[in-house]
Scaffold this motif. Structure first.
Motif, PDB file in Angstrom:
ATOM      1  N   TYR A 517       1.314   8.034  -4.942  1.00 32.29           N
ATOM      2  CA  TYR A 517       1.137   6.868  -4.420  1.00 32.29           C
ATOM      3  C   TYR A 517       1.938   6.844  -3.094  1.00 32.29           C
ATOM      4  CZ  TYR A 517       0.962   5.206  -9.277  1.00 32.29           C
ATOM      5  OH  TYR A 517       0.419   5.020 -10.615  1.00 32.29           O
ATOM      6  N   ARG A 518       1.130   6.228  -2.279  1.00 31.78           N
ATOM      7  CA  ARG A 518       1.201   6.295  -0.751  1.00 31.78           C
ATOM      8  C   ARG A 518       1.489   4.568  -0.313  1.00 31.78           C
ATOM      9  NH1 ARG A 518      -1.338   9.831   3.693  1.00 31.78           N
ATOM     10  NH2 ARG A 518      -3.141   9.382   2.444  1.00 31.78           N
ATOM     11  N   GLY A 519       2.442   4.185   0.103  1.00 31.90           N
ATOM     12  CA  GLY A 519       2.981   2.834   0.631  1.00 31.90           C
ATOM     13  C   GLY A 519       2.851   2.005  -0.484  1.00 31.90           C
ATOM     14  N   GLY A 520       2.992   2.352  -1.843  1.00 35.44           N
ATOM     15  CA  GLY A 520       2.488   1.463  -3.011  1.00 35.44           C
ATOM     16  C   GLY A 520       1.271   1.381  -3.424  1.00 35.44           C
ATOM     17  N   ILE A 521       0.409   2.339  -3.123  1.00 33.86           N
ATOM     18  CA  ILE A 521      -1.152   2.367  -3.409  1.00 33.86           C
ATOM     19  C   ILE A 521      -1.271   3.519  -3.792  1.00 33.86           C
ATOM     20  CG2 ILE A 521      -3.379   2.072  -2.678  1.00 33.86           C
ATOM     21  CD1 ILE A 521      -2.390   0.134  -0.570  1.00 33.86           C
ATOM     22  N   GLU A 522      -1.989   3.750  -5.022  1.00 34.74           N
ATOM     23  CA  GLU A 522      -2.269   5.007  -5.624  1.00 34.74           C
ATOM     24  C   GLU A 522      -3.306   5.609  -4.691  1.00 34.74           C
ATOM     25  OE1 GLU A 522      -3.802   7.120 -10.013  1.00 34.74           O
ATOM     26  OE2 GLU A 522      -3.758   4.809  -9.674  1.00 34.74           O
TER      27      GLU A 522
END
Length: 576
Positions: A517-522
């Motif tokens: 996840y990057r910045g809370g997004i998968e």
């Protein structure tokens, strides 16, 4: 001397007529007949020896009481007729309100369809705008002169589309689009509110008619008792029946008058219009001024109708959001707390209102109140994922670690079951996770608790997601494998991030995967699908290498999670 009677008169026996008065006097005065003599019969003759006297006739009803009972019967009958008429009138009004409610429902459905068409067309334009913008950026990125020329044309097309759609130059919603949104939303909301108002009016008139039916039924009982008092069978209890019937008729009359006085107010169009204005402003927030406009409109709605529960709810939301625009962050909104408190007074079975009341109390520092309100909301709506997650969060912040673990287990069972849709689960988790970030920022005294809660919620959500997606169950069979904490290393050019960990207890044939996840997004490109464990068993040191050609952005956290047979065994974060 002949014809001269001077001698002592001869004795004679009394006649029947002379003897009767003394005998009757003995009967009515209660005196017994002389000893050895039988009392004469009602015909003046003594009853034959060995035969019983006939029964006495019942006392006859006095004419005055008979007249009063007849008057009471007529009065009760008249009251019954009056309340029957009122019941019919209430039923007719309920039917009329039902017709208006049905018409408003049809109008609301039509407005919703038209709004969807208008907004859908607008979104199609928005999609074209984004596509042209992306093409522009791709062409400019190549650096070739021919591509740059094409990029200029694509950029011009994007500007033309944006101008037509009402977007501003940054690609955000412009005033024209906001106006469109408010117009479409307002029409749907107004029709929906009118439908609810007419439905409430229908229910109120229906309840009123039902109460009139009950009053008429009680009057019928009173009428029965009054009529029964006139019969020979109940002659000995006549007075009791009359007074009982009179008391019951009196109670029924007072009840009926109470129902009559308690009116049914018609829907307030003024309140609905103000509510719709506030709701559309709240639904298209671009600045604090929109929230202030919403608060003012909801207040006007409440001035027009003081028991407008939805208006209290909307104003509470507006006031709660305005609190976050204060200097120094949210200080808590007493106005929001009071509004949600009024909602639960008017609608005590509203779990969402109880949940929002708990949030308002949390930001005011009232942890006991937050736990109590949240527990009430979760009790009313046991299948509400947000209410259950918020209760767990407030318990942990309040220092009840044992209660937190128990409630988290309840939430895990609820969210992992089939009753809660995946999108609803994800929205609830995102809501509480966002709340933990705000709490960590503005309430640093709760930082340790909110960080623990956030990590537990992320693990819970991702465990369910991966389990359902790849293994067909939200609760996979536990494994004995263990994964150590990650060690992260970022390359000098920031294009590669390596996560190293030790695995132990892995069994041959078990499947593993990792999600990034990057910045809370998968990020699917940096994640790995399930595969059989390719390394030595049972123990092995593993290194996962993540590559981003343009480099990992500074300040954007990267989260890596490792699963074995669907069990989330380790998670770690690294912020470049």
């Amino acid at each position: 001397m002949p014809g001269d009677e001077t001698s002592e008169p001869r004795g004679r026996e009394p006649s029947d007529q002379e003897a009767l008065p003394s005998a009757e006097a003995a009967i009515f005065t209660g005196e017994s007949a002389p000893s050895g003599e039988a009392a004469p019969s009602s015909g003046g003759e003594a009853a034959p020896s060995g035969e019983e006297a006939p029964p006495a006739r019942p006392p006859t009803e006095s004419p005055d009481r008979a007249r009063w009972v007849a008057v009471l019967i007529m009065a009760v009958t008249l009251l019954g007729a009056v309340f029957t008429f009122l019941q019919n009138a209430a039923t007719n009004r309920a039917f009329a309100a039902a017709r208006r409610s049905d018409a408003a429902a049809v109008e609301a459905e039509g407005e919703a369809v038209r709004a969807a068409e208008r907004i859908g067309a607008q979104w199609r334009i928005w999609t074209l705008f984004l596509e042209e913008s992306q093409i522009t950026m791709s062409l400019l990125g190549s650096g070739e002169e021919s591509a740059i020329a094409l990029a200029q044309g694509s950029f011009a097309a994007a500007l033309a589309i944006g101008s037509f759609a009402g977007f501003d130059l940054e690609g955000q919603f412009g005033e024209e689009y906001q106006k469109l949104f408010e117009e479409t939303w307002a029409s749907v909301t107004r029709a929906g509110e009118l439908q609810k108002a007419y439905a409430a009016e229908r229910s109120a008139w229906g309840a009123k008619g039902g109460q009139y039916v009950a009053v008429v039924t009680v009057l019928a009982v009173a009428l029965f008792l009054l009529g029964l008092s006139r019969t020979s069978v109940a002659a000995s209890s006549g007075s009791f029946l009359v007074w009982s019937g009179l008391a019951i008729a009196g109670v029924a009359s007072i009840w009926g008058l109470t129902v009559l006085v308690r009116g049914v107010p018609p829907p307030s169009v003024e309140a609905i219009d103000a509510y719709v204005e506030g709701q559309t402003a709240l639904g298209s927030v671009f600045a604090p001024e929109d929230l202030e406009r919403a608060e003012e409109a909801f207040t006007r709605a409440l001035d027009a109708r003081s028991d407008y529960s939805d208006a209290y709810f909307g104003r509470g939301l507006a006031r709660g959001q305005l609190d976050f625009y204060r200097d120094g962050g949210p200080l808590g909104s007493e106005g929001a707390r009071d509004d949600f408190g009024r909602v639960v007074e008017l609608d005590p079975l509203n779990p969402v209102a109880w949940n929002n009341l708990a949030v308002a109390q949390f930001w005011l520092g009232d942890l006991d109140g937050a736990v109590g309100a949240s527990r009430r909301g979760a009790g009313i709506g046991p299948d509400d994922p947000l209410a259950n997650l918020n209760l767990a969060f407030f318990l942990l912040v309040d220092g009840d670690a044992e209660g937190y673990e128990a409630q988290l287990a309840v939430a895990r069972a609820l969210l992992g079951g089939g009753e809660v849709h995946d999108a609803r689960r994800a929205a609830a988790v995102a809501n509480v996770v966002g709340e933990t970030y705000l709490a960590e920022l503005y309430r640093p005294e709760y930082a340790d608790a909110v960080r623990r809660c956030r990590e537990d919620l992320l693990r819970l959500d991702h465990q369910i997601t991966v389990g359902k997606r790849y293994f067909g169950t939200a609760t996979p069979v536990p494994v004995d494998a263990r994964i150590s904490s990650f060690t992260f290393a970022l390359s000098e050019d920031r294009t590669e991030l390596r996560a190293t960990f030790d695995a132990s207890g892995v069994a041959a044939g078990q499947r593993w995967l990792w999600r990034t996840y990057r910045g809370g997004i998968e990020d699917a490109a940096l994640s790995h699908e399930p595969e059989v464990w390719p390394f030595a068993v049972p123990d092995y040191q593993v290194a996962i290498t993540l590559t981003v050609p343009e480099g990992f952005a500074a300040g954007v956290p990267v989260r890596v999670e490792v699963f074995i047979e669907g069990n989330l065994l380790q998670a770690g974060e690294f912020t470049p």
